[in-house]
Design a protein around this motif. Structure first.
Motif, PDB file in Angstrom:
ATOM      1  N   LEU A 107       0.857  -1.343  -0.001  1.00 13.34           N
ATOM      2  CA  LEU A 107      -0.171  -0.154  -0.114  1.00 13.34           C
ATOM      3  C   LEU A 107       0.858   1.061   0.076  1.00 13.34           C
ATOM      4  CD1 LEU A 107      -2.686   1.545   0.334  1.00 13.34           C
ATOM      5  CD2 LEU A 107      -2.579   1.190   2.656  1.00 13.34           C
ATOM      6  N   ALA A 108       1.951   1.428   0.904  1.00 14.18           N
ATOM      7  CA  ALA A 108       2.699   2.437   0.927  1.00 14.18           C
ATOM      8  C   ALA A 108       3.439   2.417  -0.442  1.00 14.18           C
ATOM      9  CB  ALA A 108       3.761   2.242   2.078  1.00 14.18           C
ATOM     10  N   ILE A 109       4.006   1.564  -0.915  1.00 15.33           N
ATOM     11  CA  ILE A 109       4.546   1.714  -2.437  1.00 15.33           C
ATOM     12  C   ILE A 109       3.742   2.373  -3.499  1.00 15.33           C
ATOM     13  CG2 ILE A 109       5.786   0.458  -4.027  1.00 15.33           C
ATOM     14  CD1 ILE A 109       6.742  -1.529  -1.969  1.00 15.33           C
ATOM     15  N   ALA A 110       2.588   1.816  -3.332  1.00 13.50           N
ATOM     16  CA  ALA A 110       1.641   2.321  -4.386  1.00 13.50           C
ATOM     17  C   ALA A 110       1.256   3.927  -4.079  1.00 13.50           C
ATOM     18  CB  ALA A 110       0.381   1.415  -4.343  1.00 13.50           C
ATOM     19  N   ALA A 111       1.170   4.222  -2.823  1.00 16.26           N
ATOM     20  CA  ALA A 111       0.760   5.481  -2.739  1.00 16.26           C
ATOM     21  C   ALA A 111       1.885   6.477  -2.967  1.00 16.26           C
ATOM     22  CB  ALA A 111       0.442   5.660  -1.175  1.00 16.26           C
ATOM     23  N   LEU A 112       3.109   6.248  -2.758  1.00 16.18           N
ATOM     24  CA  LEU A 112       4.275   7.120  -2.952  1.00 16.18           C
ATOM     25  C   LEU A 112       4.601   7.152  -4.387  1.00 16.18           C
ATOM     26  CD1 LEU A 112       6.647   5.786   0.055  1.00 16.18           C
ATOM     27  CD2 LEU A 112       5.469   8.314  -0.422  1.00 16.18           C
ATOM     28  N   ALA A 135      -3.149   6.564   9.202  1.00 16.06           N
ATOM     29  CA  ALA A 135      -2.121   7.059   8.241  1.00 16.06           C
ATOM     30  C   ALA A 135      -2.329   6.052   6.924  1.00 16.06           C
ATOM     31  CB  ALA A 135      -0.809   7.054   8.744  1.00 16.06           C
ATOM     32  N   ALA A 136      -2.596   4.663   7.501  1.00 13.83           N
ATOM     33  CA  ALA A 136      -2.873   3.835   6.239  1.00 13.83           C
ATOM     34  C   ALA A 136      -4.038   4.082   5.251  1.00 13.83           C
ATOM     35  CB  ALA A 136      -2.727   2.374   6.756  1.00 13.83           C
ATOM     36  N   VAL A 137      -5.159   4.512   6.106  1.00 14.75           N
ATOM     37  CA  VAL A 137      -6.426   4.955   5.516  1.00 14.75           C
ATOM     38  C   VAL A 137      -6.021   6.142   4.601  1.00 14.75           C
ATOM     39  CG1 VAL A 137      -8.741   5.908   6.024  1.00 14.75           C
ATOM     40  CG2 VAL A 137      -7.779   4.032   7.414  1.00 14.75           C
ATOM     41  N   ALA A 138      -5.287   7.156   4.953  1.00 16.29           N
ATOM     42  CA  ALA A 138      -5.057   8.405   4.262  1.00 16.29           C
ATOM     43  C   ALA A 138      -4.325   7.745   2.984  1.00 16.29           C
ATOM     44  CB  ALA A 138      -4.044   9.223   5.004  1.00 16.29           C
ATOM     45  N   LEU A 139      -3.239   6.890   3.130  1.00 18.28           N
ATOM     46  CA  LEU A 139      -2.689   6.409   1.715  1.00 18.28           C
ATOM     47  C   LEU A 139      -3.605   5.687   0.837  1.00 18.28           C
ATOM     48  CD1 LEU A 139       0.507   4.756   3.368  1.00 18.28           C
ATOM     49  CD2 LEU A 139       0.228   7.040   2.204  1.00 18.28           C
ATOM     50  N   TRP A 140      -4.610   5.013   1.480  1.00 13.85           N
ATOM     51  CA  TRP A 140      -5.533   4.330   0.724  1.00 13.85           C
ATOM     52  C   TRP A 140      -6.625   5.311   0.010  1.00 13.85           C
ATOM     53  CZ3 TRP A 140      -6.773  -0.367  -1.140  1.00 13.85           C
ATOM     54  CH2 TRP A 140      -7.947  -0.843  -1.396  1.00 13.85           C
ATOM     55  N   ARG A 141      -6.814   6.093   0.872  1.00 13.25           N
ATOM     56  CA  ARG A 141      -7.835   7.349   0.143  1.00 13.25           C
ATOM     57  C   ARG A 141      -7.050   8.213  -0.819  1.00 13.25           C
ATOM     58  NH1 ARG A 141     -10.986   9.048   5.743  1.00 13.25           N
ATOM     59  NH2 ARG A 141     -12.283   7.096   5.772  1.00 13.25           N
ATOM     60  N   SER A 142      -5.674   8.227  -1.045  1.00 14.51           N
ATOM     61  CA  SER A 142      -4.940   9.230  -1.805  1.00 14.51           C
ATOM     62  C   SER A 142      -4.866   8.517  -3.022  1.00 14.51           C
ATOM     63  CB  SER A 142      -3.582   9.519  -1.125  1.00 14.51           C
ATOM     64  OG  SER A 142      -2.503   8.153  -1.360  1.00 14.51           O
ATOM     65  N   VAL A 153      -2.647  -1.106  -5.665  1.00 13.71           N
ATOM     66  CA  VAL A 153      -2.251  -1.977  -4.555  1.00 13.71           C
ATOM     67  C   VAL A 153      -1.728  -3.303  -5.433  1.00 13.71           C
ATOM     68  CG1 VAL A 153      -2.151  -3.191  -2.316  1.00 13.71           C
ATOM     69  CG2 VAL A 153      -2.867  -0.824  -2.644  1.00 13.71           C
ATOM     70  N   GLN A 154      -3.141  -3.562  -6.275  1.00 10.77           N
ATOM     71  CA  GLN A 154      -2.801  -5.040  -6.691  1.00 10.77           C
ATOM     72  C   GLN A 154      -1.570  -4.874  -7.682  1.00 10.77           C
ATOM     73  OE1 GLN A 154      -5.337  -7.857  -6.745  1.00 10.77           O
ATOM     74  NE2 GLN A 154      -3.312  -8.609  -7.750  1.00 10.77           N
ATOM     75  N   ASN A 155      -1.417  -3.920  -8.466  1.00 12.05           N
ATOM     76  CA  ASN A 155      -0.211  -3.631  -9.332  1.00 12.05           C
ATOM     77  C   ASN A 155       0.992  -3.950  -8.866  1.00 12.05           C
ATOM     78  OD1 ASN A 155      -1.811  -3.101 -11.454  1.00 12.05           O
ATOM     79  ND2 ASN A 155      -1.525  -0.902 -11.260  1.00 12.05           N
ATOM     80  N   ALA A 167       1.115 -17.204 -12.145  1.00 15.44           N
ATOM     81  CA  ALA A 167       0.137 -18.305 -11.716  1.00 15.44           C
ATOM     82  C   ALA A 167       0.699 -18.606 -10.156  1.00 15.44           C
ATOM     83  CB  ALA A 167       0.344 -19.230 -12.791  1.00 15.44           C
ATOM     84  N   GLN A 168       1.829 -18.421  -9.911  1.00 15.70           N
ATOM     85  CA  GLN A 168       2.340 -18.702  -8.439  1.00 15.70           C
ATOM     86  C   GLN A 168       2.370 -17.894  -7.477  1.00 15.70           C
ATOM     87  OE1 GLN A 168       6.473 -19.802  -9.523  1.00 15.70           O
ATOM     88  NE2 GLN A 168       5.982 -21.819  -9.871  1.00 15.70           N
ATOM     89  N   VAL A 169       1.951 -16.616  -7.798  1.00 17.29           N
ATOM     90  CA  VAL A 169       2.051 -15.661  -6.658  1.00 17.29           C
ATOM     91  C   VAL A 169       0.860 -14.648  -6.753  1.00 17.29           C
ATOM     92  CG1 VAL A 169       3.340 -13.799  -7.884  1.00 17.29           C
ATOM     93  CG2 VAL A 169       3.560 -14.133  -5.338  1.00 17.29           C
ATOM     94  N   ARG A 170       0.076 -14.785  -7.950  1.00 17.04           N
ATOM     95  CA  ARG A 170      -1.019 -13.812  -8.057  1.00 17.04           C
ATOM     96  C   ARG A 170      -1.859 -13.573  -6.711  1.00 17.04           C
ATOM     97  NH1 ARG A 170      -3.025 -10.345 -11.466  1.00 17.04           N
ATOM     98  NH2 ARG A 170      -5.428  -9.881 -11.473  1.00 17.04           N
ATOM     99  N   ALA A 171      -2.253 -12.562  -6.385  1.00 22.21           N
ATOM    100  CA  ALA A 171      -3.131 -12.293  -5.241  1.00 22.21           C
ATOM    101  C   ALA A 171      -4.159 -11.260  -5.994  1.00 22.21           C
ATOM    102  CB  ALA A 171      -2.353 -11.396  -4.180  1.00 22.21           C
ATOM    103  N   THR A 172      -5.532 -11.239  -5.444  1.00 22.67           N
ATOM    104  CA  THR A 172      -6.578 -10.606  -6.009  1.00 22.67           C
ATOM    105  C   THR A 172      -7.075  -9.718  -4.843  1.00 22.67           C
ATOM    106  OG1 THR A 172      -7.288 -12.086  -7.543  1.00 22.67           O
ATOM    107  CG2 THR A 172      -8.682 -10.530  -7.112  1.00 22.67           C
TER     108      THR A 172
END
Length: 312
Positions: A107-112, A135-142, A153-155, A167-172
């Motif tokens: 999440l933090a990586i995606a937000a930054l 702070a995590a909610v603020a990152l999510w909303r950003s 975040v999926q990316n 196929a081995q690691v994909r998360a949804t």
């Protein structure tokens, strides 16, 4: 007892649905983000066109883990693999659970990546170093609305799988929830193994080496480790699960490690104590472990990940 979900530059070259819930009652905050991921082979290796390191696991580590596990009052799990990819080894009977705040890393990586303003950097610091839920909610909303945030975040989760195949690691990631995350020990270890190899992650991994002292149990006892922990109670029984993942420098590179535990007593303190025992065990064998490093990124992947501009 506290519940929150609570690693720097180690190397350069890693959702069951409810609405966002932050349980700030008394001293028990917890955020939830759903990740459902497909099973992954415990001993999967990187494809031939990637660097294929192998963590060399001495027999003494396996034997000592077996002896320790027999004396522990609870379920524990530990997974290890080289940074950059290779063979994974999993110990113990704890194999999957809610991610809790370990999900704050992608999440933090995606937000930054989305917004490099100082305000976002401050929120990322709070979300990682002290596992602040607001702070995590603020990152999510950003990141935008729920669907947009979930996609961002999926990316990050998907990028961590590009070296070894989706196929081995994909998360949804479920777009309706920033909350309860189901993340397997194997999947989290694979994420950790790719984390220092991904573009624009150094700021977050730096923060992962500055975790608050009261959250430095488990992997925090090992010097130089970049890590993030998470913990929270089961909705039905109230028993606490504690987990962590991180990257540990060794003589020949670095290893990725994920730990999980639930004590028979159900308490937070006992769960984190179990993780510390696992970390001390690992620490006694660190000098015997062979790690890995980040492989070169093929040019087509560099273009796809936005790391370079194609030239016609």
């Amino acid at each position: 007892m506290v519940t929150s979900m609570g690693v720097g530059s180690v190397l350069r070259g890693a959702a069951t649905v409810v609405l966002l819930m932050l349980t700030f009652c008394a001293l028990f905050p917890s955020d939830r983000l759903i990740v459902a991921e497909s099973p992954a082979a415990v001993t999967a290796t990187a494809p031939p066109n990637r660097l294929d390191h192998t963590v060399s696991l001495p027999d003494s580590l396996a034997a000592e883990f077996t002896h320790l596990q027999s004396r522990l009052a609870g379920q524990v799990g530990m997974a290890i693999m080289p940074v950059g990819g290779g063979r994974m080894t999993i110990f113990g009977d704890w194999t999957s659970g809610i991610a809790w705040s370990t999900i704050k890393v992608p999440l933090a990586i995606a937000a930054l990546r989305h917004d490099a303003r100082h305000a976002i950097a401050r929120q990322a610091e709070a979300a990682i170093t002290v596992s602040d839920n607001a702070a995590a909610v603020a990152l999510w909303r950003s990141l935008g609305d729920r669907r947009t945030a979930a996609a961002a975040v999926q990316n990050i989760l998907d990028e961590a799988g590009y070296e070894i195949g989706h196929a081995q690691v994909r998360a949804t990631l479920d777009h309706t929830a920033f909350g309860v995350t189901e993340w397997t020990l194997a999947g989290q270890t694979r994420f950790a193994a790719q984390l220092p190899c991904l573009p624009a992650t150094e700021q977050v991994t730096d923060l992962m080496q500055d975790i608050a002292p009261d959250q430095a149990w488990g992997l925090g006892v090992l010097e130089g480790t970049a890590f993030k922990g998470g913990w929270g109670p089961d909705d039905t029984t109230g028993s606490y699960t504690a987990r962590q993942f991180g990257v540990i420098p060794v003589r020949s590179g670095a290893i990725a490690v994920a730990l999980g535990a639930q004590a028979d007593s159900g308490t937070f303190d006992d769960a984190t104590a179990l993780l510390s025992q696992l970390a001390h065990l690992l620490g006694r064998h660190i000098d015997q472990l062979r790690g890995g490093s980040c492989p070169p990124i093929p040019s087509d992947d560099r273009v796809r990940l936005g790391m370079t501009t194609p030239v016609s």
